[in-house]
Design a protein around this motif. Structure first.
Motif, PDB file in Angstrom:
ATOM      1  N   GLY A 284      36.128  33.928  42.668  1.00 43.57           N
ATOM      2  CA  GLY A 284      36.595  35.308  42.586  1.00 43.57           C
ATOM      3  C   GLY A 284      38.053  35.479  42.951  1.00 43.57           C
ATOM      4  N   GLN A 285      38.864  34.438  42.728  1.00 38.53           N
ATOM      5  CA  GLN A 285      40.272  34.504  43.121  1.00 38.53           C
ATOM      6  C   GLN A 285      41.093  35.463  42.261  1.00 38.53           C
ATOM      7  N   LEU A 286      40.712  35.646  40.996  1.00 35.31           N
ATOM      8  CA  LEU A 286      41.465  36.555  40.142  1.00 35.31           C
ATOM      9  C   LEU A 286      41.127  38.013  40.488  1.00 35.31           C
ATOM     10  N   PRO A 287      42.024  38.941  40.186  1.00 35.40           N
ATOM     11  CA  PRO A 287      41.833  40.325  40.629  1.00 35.40           C
ATOM     12  C   PRO A 287      40.543  40.938  40.100  1.00 35.40           C
ATOM     13  N   PRO A 288      39.779  41.608  40.951  1.00 32.60           N
ATOM     14  CA  PRO A 288      38.597  42.332  40.476  1.00 32.60           C
ATOM     15  C   PRO A 288      38.998  43.552  39.662  1.00 32.60           C
ATOM     16  N   LEU A 289      38.099  44.004  38.805  1.00 32.30           N
ATOM     17  CA  LEU A 289      38.364  45.197  38.006  1.00 32.30           C
ATOM     18  C   LEU A 289      38.437  46.429  38.897  1.00 32.30           C
ATOM     19  N   GLY A 290      39.245  47.397  38.475  1.00 38.03           N
ATOM     20  CA  GLY A 290      39.297  48.669  39.170  1.00 38.03           C
ATOM     21  C   GLY A 290      40.206  48.733  40.372  1.00 38.03           C
ATOM     22  N   LEU A 291      41.093  47.750  40.519  1.00 32.22           N
ATOM     23  CA  LEU A 291      42.013  47.786  41.655  1.00 32.22           C
ATOM     24  C   LEU A 291      42.878  49.045  41.618  1.00 32.22           C
ATOM     25  N   PRO A 292      43.123  49.675  42.769  1.00 34.24           N
ATOM     26  CA  PRO A 292      44.074  50.788  42.805  1.00 34.24           C
ATOM     27  C   PRO A 292      45.499  50.269  42.659  1.00 34.24           C
ATOM     28  N   ASP A 293      46.448  51.172  42.539  1.00 35.48           N
ATOM     29  CA  ASP A 293      47.852  50.768  42.458  1.00 35.48           C
ATOM     30  C   ASP A 293      48.261  50.068  43.742  1.00 35.48           C
ATOM     31  N   LEU A 294      49.003  48.974  43.581  1.00 34.00           N
ATOM     32  CA  LEU A 294      49.353  48.133  44.720  1.00 34.00           C
ATOM     33  C   LEU A 294      50.831  48.239  45.064  1.00 34.00           C
ATOM     34  N   GLU A 295      51.109  48.079  46.349  1.00 31.53           N
ATOM     35  CA  GLU A 295      52.475  48.091  46.865  1.00 31.53           C
ATOM     36  C   GLU A 295      53.009  46.665  47.017  1.00 31.53           C
ATOM     37  N   SER A 296      52.152  45.738  47.463  1.00 30.56           N
ATOM     38  CA  SER A 296      52.565  44.352  47.640  1.00 30.56           C
ATOM     39  C   SER A 296      51.341  43.452  47.586  1.00 30.56           C
ATOM     40  N   TRP A 316      40.237  39.508  48.520  1.00 26.85           N
ATOM     41  CA  TRP A 316      39.201  38.961  47.653  1.00 26.85           C
ATOM     42  C   TRP A 316      39.457  37.474  47.457  1.00 26.85           C
ATOM     43  N   GLY A 317      38.453  36.772  46.913  1.00 27.07           N
ATOM     44  CA  GLY A 317      38.571  35.337  46.677  1.00 27.07           C
ATOM     45  C   GLY A 317      37.648  34.546  47.584  1.00 27.07           C
ATOM     46  N   TRP A 318      38.092  33.343  47.931  1.00 26.05           N
ATOM     47  CA  TRP A 318      37.271  32.436  48.731  1.00 26.05           C
ATOM     48  C   TRP A 318      37.532  32.704  50.209  1.00 26.05           C
ATOM     49  N   GLY A 319      36.531  33.242  50.892  1.00 25.23           N
ATOM     50  CA  GLY A 319      36.690  33.634  52.292  1.00 25.23           C
ATOM     51  C   GLY A 319      35.773  32.888  53.235  1.00 25.23           C
ATOM     52  N   GLU A 320      35.585  31.608  53.018  1.00 23.54           N
ATOM     53  CA  GLU A 320      34.605  30.844  53.800  1.00 23.54           C
ATOM     54  C   GLU A 320      34.954  30.762  55.282  1.00 23.54           C
ATOM     55  N   HIS A 321      36.195  30.956  55.647  1.00 24.12           N
ATOM     56  CA  HIS A 321      36.594  30.891  57.060  1.00 24.12           C
ATOM     57  C   HIS A 321      36.787  32.281  57.673  1.00 24.12           C
ATOM     58  N   GLY A 322      36.349  33.317  56.976  1.00 25.34           N
ATOM     59  CA  GLY A 322      36.525  34.667  57.495  1.00 25.34           C
ATOM     60  C   GLY A 322      37.817  35.324  57.077  1.00 25.34           C
ATOM     61  N   ASN A 323      38.615  34.634  56.257  1.00 24.54           N
ATOM     62  CA  ASN A 323      39.934  35.133  55.879  1.00 24.54           C
ATOM     63  C   ASN A 323      39.895  36.341  54.958  1.00 24.54           C
ATOM     64  N   CYS A 324      38.729  36.622  54.352  1.00 21.61           N
ATOM     65  CA  CYS A 324      38.570  37.822  53.525  1.00 21.61           C
ATOM     66  C   CYS A 324      37.709  38.875  54.216  1.00 21.61           C
ATOM     67  N   GLY A 325      37.462  38.700  55.519  1.00 19.22           N
ATOM     68  CA  GLY A 325      36.628  39.636  56.242  1.00 19.22           C
ATOM     69  C   GLY A 325      35.200  39.147  56.367  1.00 19.22           C
ATOM     70  N   PRO A 326      34.359  39.888  57.087  1.00 16.58           N
ATOM     71  CA  PRO A 326      32.995  39.413  57.384  1.00 16.58           C
ATOM     72  C   PRO A 326      32.002  39.545  56.241  1.00 16.58           C
ATOM     73  N   GLN A 327      32.259  40.418  55.277  1.00 16.64           N
ATOM     74  CA  GLN A 327      31.291  40.630  54.199  1.00 16.64           C
ATOM     75  C   GLN A 327      31.588  39.686  53.031  1.00 16.64           C
ATOM     76  N   THR A 328      30.811  38.604  52.932  1.00 14.87           N
ATOM     77  CA  THR A 328      30.994  37.651  51.841  1.00 14.87           C
ATOM     78  C   THR A 328      29.643  37.319  51.224  1.00 14.87           C
ATOM     79  N   GLU A 329      29.711  36.749  50.017  1.00 17.68           N
ATOM     80  CA  GLU A 329      28.502  36.302  49.348  1.00 17.68           C
ATOM     81  C   GLU A 329      28.313  34.796  49.590  1.00 17.68           C
ATOM     82  N   LYS A 330      27.492  34.167  48.759  1.00 14.93           N
ATOM     83  CA  LYS A 330      27.233  32.741  48.859  1.00 14.93           C
ATOM     84  C   LYS A 330      28.531  31.940  48.794  1.00 14.93           C
ATOM     85  N   PHE A 331      28.633  30.916  49.620  1.00 19.77           N
ATOM     86  CA  PHE A 331      29.811  30.047  49.712  1.00 19.77           C
ATOM     87  C   PHE A 331      31.041  30.779  50.273  1.00 19.77           C
ATOM     88  N   GLY A 332      30.850  31.962  50.839  1.00 15.65           N
ATOM     89  CA  GLY A 332      31.983  32.696  51.395  1.00 15.65           C
ATOM     90  C   GLY A 332      32.795  33.459  50.372  1.00 15.65           C
TER      91      GLY A 332
END
Length: 375
Positions: A284-296, A316-332
């Protein structure tokens, strides 16, 4: 709540939060002694070390210093793998100018300092052989900082510095690009007799075949992306074409505002706030659909942080070490959606999210109060 906050991989104390456990919610970093009062303008991360750069050109480090990538470090600090940030020392024998740029490979660091004329012309390397290749023919780790002599060319200065897994790319103010380190995959252009049997280029070498003035370079693991100035926006991708990094690249994006790269993806933020990206997407490293306008945006090894124009920090992306927050799916994974790591809605009035950064499974958020004072 203000200062620099970090989350993610922390096995060597590279988050600088006082211990070596991974965390999945932002924790404030700690400093040995007083925290810097000036703004933090850049965070560069290697595999297990982190360098913080302030607005006045001071640098601080945390994590594994055993490779020599954290400058001159006394033996006790190197063995301890400090879990708090401390000021980085490049030289103990001479007074040096402020640091303008820093970039990290997996286990080395490159610093560009300003000279007596305020130009970014002094390049120091430290760490393992690939960054040190410009100053030594040895494959041994060099636990000191070494000045890279004769680069950049006279009457030029470095305006952009980037690093991949084991290669370095520097953009000069005249639009030329130079690179050194591991060029075996073509990430430094066509190899010739300047590279050794392992494909390592020992001295900065100009990357040819680019017919436009380059404004910025970013590096994937084994790939380099060059882009022309906004308004031009022509793109050249060098190196491995895994995940379509070369073949799926647009020819140009004239209205670009920011460009970042993960190990397997390239991300370009347009002035409109829309994000264009291509490359690896198995986690899931590529941007998910529906992103709001981004500043950076900030791309780590396999994940992305984005600051929205409304003041939310998304991941978003690979968060196996918690780097994307606590809510992750399989494999982080955080795939096809995003987590919110921080939001102005939940911060005291007058707070500002002034910077975001991402490293090797690490994420960083800088928060300041209205008058700019930090803890």
């Amino acid at each position: 709540m203000n200062g620099l906050f970090a989350l993610g991989s922390n096995g060597s104390g590279q988050l600088g939060i006082g211990h070596k456990e991974d965390v999945s919610v932002p924790k404030q970093v700690e400093f040995l002694g007083s925290a810097p009062e000036e703004d933090i303008v850049q965070i560069a991360a290697g595999g297990n070390h982190t360098i913080i750069l302030t607005e006045t050109g001071k640098a601080y480090w945390a994590g594994d210093a055993s490779s020599g990538a954290c400058g001159i470090v006394d033996d006790s600090a190197r063995e301890a793998e400090p879990t708090k940030f401390r000021e980085l020392v490049i030289s103990t024998s001479e007074r040096l100018g402020p640091i303008a740029h820093v970039a990290c490979t997996w286990d080395s660091s490159v610093f560009v300092l300003k000279d007596e004329n305020g130009k970014a012309t002094q390049v120091y390397t430290c760490g393992t052989a690939d960054a040190q290749a410009a100053s030594t023919d040895s494959d041994l780790t060099i636990r000191t900082s070494v000045l890279l002599s004769g680069f950049p060319p006279p009457e030029t200065e470095i305006i952009s510095l980037a690093a991949g897994f084991r290669h370095i790319v520097a953009v000069l103010d005249n639009g030329e690009v130079y690179g050194w380190g591991n060029g075996r995959k073509g990430q430094l252009g066509e190899t010739d007799d300047t590279s050794d049997s392992k494909g390592t280029i020992r001295r900065p070498r100009r990357i040819g075949g680019v017919d436009f003035k380059v404004a910025k370079a970013v590096c994937c693991q084994y790939t380099t992306c060059l882009i022309g100035e906004p308004g031009d926006g022509r793109i050249v991708v060098l190196g491995a074409d895994k995940w379509g990094l070369k073949s799926a690249s647009p020819v140009e994006i004239p209205n670009w505002n920011m460009i970042n790269a993960s190990w397997g993806g390239i991300y370009i933020l347009q002035r409109s706030g829309a994000l264009i990206a291509w490359g690896r997407d198995d986690h899931g490293q590529l941007p998910p659909l529906g992103l709001p306008d981004l500043e950076s945006i900030a791309a780590g090894s396999e994940h992305v942080l984005a600051l929205t124009k409304d003041g939310d920090v998304l991941s978003w992306g690979w968060g196996e070490h918690g780097n994307c927050g606590p809510q992750t799916e399989k494999f982080g994974d955080v795939k096809g959606r995003w987590n919110v790591l921080a939001s102005l809605k939940h911060l005291p009035e007058g707070s500002k999210i002034t910077a975001i950064a991402a490293g090797c499974a690490t994420s960083w958020i800088h928060i300041a109060i209205e008058d700019g004072l930090l803890l």
